[in-house]
Design an enzyme around this catalytic site. Structure first.
Site, mmCIF file in Angstrom:
data_model
loop_
_atom_site.group_PDB
_atom_site.id
_atom_site.type_symbol
_atom_site.label_atom_id
_atom_site.label_comp_id
_atom_site.label_asym_id
_atom_site.label_seq_id
_atom_site.Cartn_x
_atom_site.Cartn_y
_atom_site.Cartn_z
ATOM 1 N N CYS A 178 39.939 22.855 -49.322
ATOM 2 C CA CYS A 178 41.384 23.081 -49.262
ATOM 3 C C CYS A 178 42.187 21.828 -48.942
ATOM 4 O O CYS A 178 43.233 21.584 -49.544
ATOM 5 C CB CYS A 178 41.705 24.200 -48.277
ATOM 6 S SG CYS A 178 41.464 23.785 -46.533
ATOM 7 N N HIS B 3 43.388 26.508 -42.955
ATOM 8 C CA HIS B 3 43.602 26.366 -44.394
ATOM 9 C C HIS B 3 44.774 25.421 -44.612
ATOM 10 O O HIS B 3 45.743 25.428 -43.843
ATOM 11 C CB HIS B 3 43.877 27.720 -45.040
ATOM 12 C CG HIS B 3 44.059 27.652 -46.523
ATOM 13 N ND1 HIS B 3 43.088 27.153 -47.363
ATOM 14 C CD2 HIS B 3 45.114 27.979 -47.323
ATOM 15 C CE1 HIS B 3 43.518 27.205 -48.611
ATOM 16 N NE2 HIS B 3 44.748 27.699 -48.611
ATOM 17 N N ASP C 29 50.174 26.129 -53.076
ATOM 18 C CA ASP C 29 48.766 26.080 -52.683
ATOM 19 C C ASP C 29 47.896 25.922 -53.919
ATOM 20 O O ASP C 29 47.738 26.854 -54.710
ATOM 21 C CB ASP C 29 48.392 27.356 -51.927
ATOM 22 C CG ASP C 29 47.032 27.242 -51.253
ATOM 23 O OD1 ASP C 29 46.297 26.279 -51.553
ATOM 24 O OD2 ASP C 29 46.700 28.114 -50.429
ATOM 25 N N ASN D 212 50.257 36.077 -41.080
ATOM 26 C CA ASN D 212 50.658 37.252 -40.297
ATOM 27 C C ASN D 212 49.646 38.383 -40.211
ATOM 28 O O ASN D 212 49.871 39.337 -39.471
ATOM 29 C CB ASN D 212 51.955 37.844 -40.863
ATOM 30 C CG ASN D 212 53.170 37.033 -40.466
ATOM 31 O OD1 ASN D 212 53.438 36.837 -39.288
ATOM 32 N ND2 ASN D 212 53.900 36.546 -41.455
ATOM 33 N N GLU E 194 55.794 35.507 -31.351
ATOM 34 C CA GLU E 194 54.866 36.635 -31.276
ATOM 35 C C GLU E 194 55.344 37.652 -30.248
ATOM 36 O O GLU E 194 55.665 37.307 -29.105
ATOM 37 C CB GLU E 194 53.477 36.120 -30.893
ATOM 38 C CG GLU E 194 52.340 37.028 -31.291
ATOM 39 C CD GLU E 194 52.065 36.987 -32.789
ATOM 40 O OE1 GLU E 194 51.898 38.073 -33.364
ATOM 41 O OE2 GLU E 194 52.003 35.881 -33.356
ATOM 42 N N GLU F 63 60.327 39.804 -34.698
ATOM 43 C CA GLU F 63 59.036 39.794 -35.379
ATOM 44 C C GLU F 63 58.673 41.203 -35.845
ATOM 45 O O GLU F 63 58.226 41.389 -36.984
ATOM 46 C CB GLU F 63 57.952 39.259 -34.447
ATOM 47 C CG GLU F 63 56.574 39.183 -35.111
ATOM 48 C CD GLU F 63 55.441 39.210 -34.105
ATOM 49 O OE1 GLU F 63 54.415 38.567 -34.379
ATOM 50 O OE2 GLU F 63 55.574 39.894 -33.076
ATOM 51 N N SER G 274 35.387 36.407 -21.201
ATOM 52 C CA SER G 274 35.911 35.111 -21.659
ATOM 53 C C SER G 274 34.766 34.117 -21.845
ATOM 54 O O SER G 274 33.675 34.290 -21.290
ATOM 55 C CB SER G 274 36.932 34.552 -20.662
ATOM 56 O OG SER G 274 36.318 34.325 -19.397
ATOM 57 N N ILE G 275 35.057 33.085 -22.636
ATOM 58 C CA ILE G 275 34.076 32.022 -22.911
ATOM 59 C C ILE G 275 34.699 30.689 -22.511
ATOM 60 O O ILE G 275 35.836 30.393 -22.876
ATOM 61 C CB ILE G 275 33.690 31.992 -24.409
ATOM 62 C CG1 ILE G 275 33.067 33.329 -24.823
ATOM 63 C CG2 ILE G 275 32.726 30.847 -24.702
ATOM 64 C CD1 ILE G 275 32.776 33.428 -26.317
ATOM 65 N N LYS G 276 33.941 29.889 -21.796
ATOM 66 C CA LYS G 276 34.410 28.569 -21.364
ATOM 67 C C LYS G 276 33.406 27.507 -21.794
ATOM 68 O O LYS G 276 32.198 27.758 -21.809
ATOM 69 C CB LYS G 276 34.576 28.528 -19.841
ATOM 70 C CG LYS G 276 35.564 29.555 -19.296
ATOM 71 C CD LYS G 276 35.613 29.527 -17.773
ATOM 72 C CE LYS G 276 36.568 30.595 -17.236
ATOM 73 N NZ LYS G 276 36.594 30.589 -15.746
ATOM 74 N N HIS G 277 33.927 26.350 -22.128
ATOM 75 C CA HIS G 277 33.032 25.245 -22.514
ATOM 76 C C HIS G 277 33.780 23.929 -22.405
ATOM 77 O O HIS G 277 35.026 23.891 -22.416
ATOM 78 C CB HIS G 277 32.524 25.445 -23.955
ATOM 79 C CG HIS G 277 33.617 25.461 -24.987
ATOM 80 N ND1 HIS G 277 34.070 24.324 -25.601
ATOM 81 C CD2 HIS G 277 34.337 26.492 -25.496
ATOM 82 C CE1 HIS G 277 35.031 24.650 -26.458
ATOM 83 N NE2 HIS G 277 35.214 25.953 -26.409
#
EC number: 2.3.2.13
Length: 698
Positions: free
Chosen positions: A274, A321, A344, A384, A433, A438, A465-468
C-alpha cells in the site's frame, strides 16, 4: 514582395524555456525544454529577416496526441478566458509572442506551429516541429487545483522528499521516501502512464479531451498505478517470496519504479504494497501539478460487504493502510465537497469495474454523505467500521466476545508542511470518538449505533491488559499480561497467552509462543504473568514487517463473556549511519561514508546497500562481500556528483538474508559553485587600494 523573400522571413523561434520555466515553477523539471502551467501566460520569440509585409500576419496552431487528434487554433484576441489566445509585439528583427492558456486547458504535450499568413488566408511559411508541455497550475486562482497557501504548495507540489508513517497506532514509525517528481524524464513517464490507460487505448481523442479535469486524470492514475486490469505500473504482493522482483520494503523512492516500468515497455514492476502504491501515485500527481500528500490510516478496515462492521476470528486483525489526498475543486458535486480528496491506488475493491478508489471528498467522509462520488462507503468504512471479535468453539459454533467501536481509524497521519514530523489529521475524517456529532454521522451513514453500551451498564469485575517495553529485533524480551480483579471475591481464571508473527496487513505468519495457565487473582488486586519471547522463538516466522501480535484471553466462572485483549509489538531495527563531510557543490564529487553494525547473534549473508536521492544520484546498489559476523561493522564509501542545488536527502536501505528493511537518511545541502575568473587587483599591482573579485556560476 517575392516568394523567395517570404520563405525566408521567419528564421527561428526561441521558446525562451529558461525564463518561462522559472516563472512557471518548472525549472526543476527541465531547464531546456519548455514546460509551463495553464492559466498563466508565457512568451516565445520569433526571429525574422525583416518586418512583416503589410496585411500579412502570424497564426499559431497547437496539436495534442501522437496522431494530432486534437487541434487548437490560437486566437489573436482575448476572448472570455476559455480559449487560447496570443498577442505580439515587434522589435527590430524579432517578434515577442505572448501565449495565454485558459485555466481549464488540457494538460499534455503540445506541438506548436507558427504560420505566416497572406492577406487572402494562404499559408506562406510554416515553422513547426516545436513542442512544449502544459501542466495543472495550483498557483492560478482560476484553476480547479488552486491552493492559496504557498507553504503548502512548497510541500505538496515542490518537495521531492517525503515521510511515510507505518507501524501501529500505538508505535508509529517513519520512513523517508524519494518522490523525485522532478528527476530527469519522470514527467515524460507520467504522461506515458496516462497514455497507456484503458481509456486512452480505447479512444485517445476522447481521453485527451478529458485531461483538463483533475477528477478524471486522478481517477486514471489511481487505476494505472496498480496493474490488476491494465498496463499499470506496479504488481502487488503481500507475502514472500519476492525473488522474481523487488520486495516492497526495499524500495526507497518512486523514480526507479517508474523508470523500470517505462524501460521494460510498460510492463508491471514487481512488487508493491500500500505505501509503495500511494507513494508512486503521489509522485505522478505532484509532477502533473495536483497538490498531493500521502496519508496513513492506522487500524484501517476493509469492509467487503458494506455493512460497516468487520468480523474477526480470534487470530485476525489489521494495522495500517496508506492512500493519498489530492487538492481540487469538485465542480461535479454539490457545494461543500471541495478540498482534499481521497485517492487509493492499492487494488482492494472495484470502482466502476476497475481496481481503484476515489477521488472521494474528505468532508463527505466526515459528514457521512455516502452518496457522493467516488467510493465514499468504502472509504467511510476504512476509518469508521466496528470490529466484531468472535471465538470458534469446539463444536464449530462462532461466539461473539467483543465489539470494538473505537479501534478503526486512529492517528490518521501525514507529513507536516513545516518539517520532518507528523501531523494528525484524524479530525478531518471523523468527529471526536463518542461525541453527539459522531453518533449523528453514523446514523446518517446507516451504521448501527444500538450496540453502544448505556450509561447504566456496569463494567465487568475483571480487567485484562498487556504491557511491554520497546523490544529490539534480535533480542529476547518479556511481555507482561495483567489480570485485575475489581470484585469483592477472589477469581480463579484460565489465562491463554498467544504470540504470533503477522504482517502489517495482519496476515498470520506463524505462532511464536503459546501458554495456558490457571491464575488466582485476589479481590481488589492484580496478578501479572510473564510471556518471555526469545529470538529463537520468533526469528523463523517473523515477517519482514517485524511485527509480533500478542493476544490474551481470559475465561472465568461467573463472567458473562470471556475477556480478550490484543496488542501489536513492533520490533525496532538498527539504523544505517551516513556521513557526508565537507560542503557539497553541483557537478563536483562528494563522498558519503556509510556504515552498519550487525545486531543479531547470527551472521548476515548477502548484504546489499541501496542508495538514492533526488538531485543527488540515481538508485545505486552496492553488494557487501562475505558474511557480516555478529557485532561486526561494515563500512563503504560512495562518490557521486550532485546534479541540482538545494536541500537534498540521501536515502540508504540495507538488506540481507536475516535482516531486511534497515534504513538511513541524511541531509545534503548542495550549493552553486562560484569561481574567480580574474585575479584580484590589489595595491601591490600599482592600483588604488581596492579589491575587485568577479565570480561566475559553475
Amino acid at each position: 514582395l517575392s516568394n523567395h523573400f517570404l520563405v525566408c522571413l521567419i528564421s527561428d523561434v526561441d521558446l525562451r524555456s529558461p525564463e518561462n520555466n522559472s516563472a512557471h515553477h518548472t525549472r526543476e523539471i527541465d531547464g531546456k525544454r519548455l514546460i509551463v502551467r495553464r492559466g498563466q501566460p508565457f512568451s516565445i520569440t520569433v526571429q525574422s529577416n525583416g518586418s512583416l509585409p503589410p496585411k500579412h500576419h502570424l497564426d499559431l496552431v497547437l496539436h495534442l496526441g501522437k496522431r494530432d487528434e486534437v487541434e487548437i487554433k490560437v486566437q489573436k484576441e482575448r476572448g472570455a478566458g476559455d480559449k487560447w489566445w496570443f498577442n505580439q509585439q515587434g522589435a527590430q528583427d524579432e517578434m515577442l509572442l505572448t501565449l495565454h492558456s485558459p485555466a481549464d486547458a488540457i494538460i499534455g504535450r503540445y506541438s506548436l506551429a507558427v504560420l505566416l499568413m497572406s492577406p487572402d488566408g494562404r499559408i506562406l511559411e510554416k515553422k513547426d516541429k516545436m513542442s512544449f508541455h502544459l501542466l495543472y497550475n495550483p498557483w492560478c486562482k482560476d484553476d480547479v487545483v488552486y491552493l492559496p497557501d504557498e507553504t503548502q504548495l512548497q510541500e505538496y507540489i515542490m518537495n521531492e522528499d517525503g515521510i511515510i508513517y507505518m507501524g501501529t497506532w500505538e508505535y508509529i514509525k517513519s520512513t523517508h521516501w524519494n518522490y523525485g517528481q522532478f528527476e530527469d524524464y519522470v514527467m515524460d513517464i507520467c504522461f506515458e502512464v496516462l497514455n497507456n490507460s484503458n481509456d486512452a487505448l480505447r479512444n485517445s481523442q476522447m481521453d485527451i479531451e478529458q485531461r483538463f479535469d483533475p477528477v478524471y486524470v486522478s481517477r486514471i492514475i489511481a487505476a494505472m498505478v496498480n496493474s490488476n486490469d491494465d498496463r499499470g505500473v506496479l504488481t502487488g504482493r503481500w507475502t514472500e517470496p519476492y525473488s522474481d522482483g523487488v520486495a516492497p520494503y526495499q524500495w526507497t523512492g518512486s523514480v526507479p519504479i517508474l523508470r523500470q516500468w517505462s524501460k521494460a515497455g510498460v510492463r508491471a514492476v514487481k512488487y508493491g504494497q500500500c505505501w509503495v502504491f500511494a507513494a508512486v501515485a503521489c509522485t505522478v500527481l505532484r509532477c502533473l501539478g495536483i497538490p498531493t500528500r500521502l496519508i496513513t490510516n492506522f487500524s484501517s478496515a476493509h469492509d467487503v460487504d458494506g455493512n460497516l462492521s468487520i468480523d474477526f476470528l480470534l487470530d485476525e486483525n489489521l494495522n495500517f493502510h496508506c492512500w493519498v489526498e489530492s487538492w481540487m475543486r469538485r465542480d461535479d458535486l454539490p457545494k461543500g465537497n471541495d478540498g482534499w480528496q481521497v485517492l487509493d491506488p492499492t487494488p482492494q475493491e472495484l470502482s466502476n469495474g476497475v481496481f481503484r478508489c476515489g477521488p472521494c471528498p474528505v468532508t463527505a467522509i466526515k459528514e457521512g454523505n455516502l452518496g457522493v462520488k467516488y467510493d465514499a462507503p468504502f472509504v467511510f468504512a476504512e476509518v469508521n467500521a466496528d470490529i466484531i471479535h468472535w471465538i470458534v468453539q469446539r463444536n464449530g459454533q462462532r461466539r461473539k466476545i467483543r465489539v470494538d467501536h473505537a479501534t478503526v481509524g486512529r492517528n490518521i497521519s501525514t507529513k507536516s508542511v513545516y518539517g520532518d514530523f507528523r501531523d494528525d489529521v484524524t479530525l478531518h475524517y471523523k468527529y471526536p470518538e463518542g461525541s453527539k456529532k459522531e453518533r449523528e454521522v453514523y446514523e446518517k451513514a446507516g451504521r448501527r449505533v444500538t450496540d453502544v453500551p448505556s450509561e447504566s451498564s456496569e463494567p465487568g469485575r475483571l480487567q485484562l491488559s498487556i504491557k511491554h517495553a520497546k523490544p529490539v529485533f534480535g533480542t529476547d524480551f518479556d511481555v507482561i499480561i495483567e489480570v485485575k480483579n475489581e470484585g469483592d471475591q477472589d477469581a480463579h481464571v484460565q489465562l491463554t497467552m498467544l504470540a504470533m508473527a503477522v504482517t502489517y496487513s495482519s496476515l498470520h505468519r506463524g505462532n511464536c509462543q503459546r501458554q495456558t495457565t490457571t491464575v488466582m487473582v485476589p479481590a481488589h488486586k492484580a496478578q501479572q504473568e510473564v510471556l518471555r519471547l526469545r529470538y529463537d522463538d520468533y526469528a523463523q516466522c517473523v515477517s519482514d514487517d517485524h511485527l509480533i501480535r500478542v493476544k490474551a484471553f481470559v475465561e472465568a466462572p461467573g463472567e458473562n463473556e470471556p475477556l480478550l485483549t490484543v496488542t501489536d509489538i513492533p520490533l525496532s531495527r538498527p539504523e544505517v549511519f551516513i556521513q557526508v563531510p565537507g560542503k557539497a557543490f553541483v557537478c563536483e564529487q562528494v563522498k558519503a561514508s556509510i556504515s552498519f553494525t550487525n545486531p543479531l547473534p547470527v551472521p548476515l549473508k548477502g548484504g546489499v546497500f541501496t542508495l538514492e536521492g533526488a538531485g543527488l544520484l540515481s538508485s545505486t546498489k552496492i553488494h557487501v562481500s562475505g558474511d557480516i559476523s555478529p557485532g561486526q561493522t561494515v563500512s563503504i564509501v560512495v562518490s557521486f556528483s550532485p546534479m541540482r542545488t538545494g536541500v537534498r536527502k540521501l536515502l540508504v536501505d540495507f538488506d540481507s538474508d536475516r535482516l531486511k528493511d534497515v534504513k538511513g537518511v541524511t541531509t545534503v545541502v548542495v550549493r552553486k559553485k562560484y569561481r574567480n575568473i580574474f585575479p584580484e587587483i590589489t595595491e601591490s599591482s600599482h592600483f588604488l587600494p581596492l579589491t575587485f573579485v568577479v565570480w561566475f556560476f559553475c
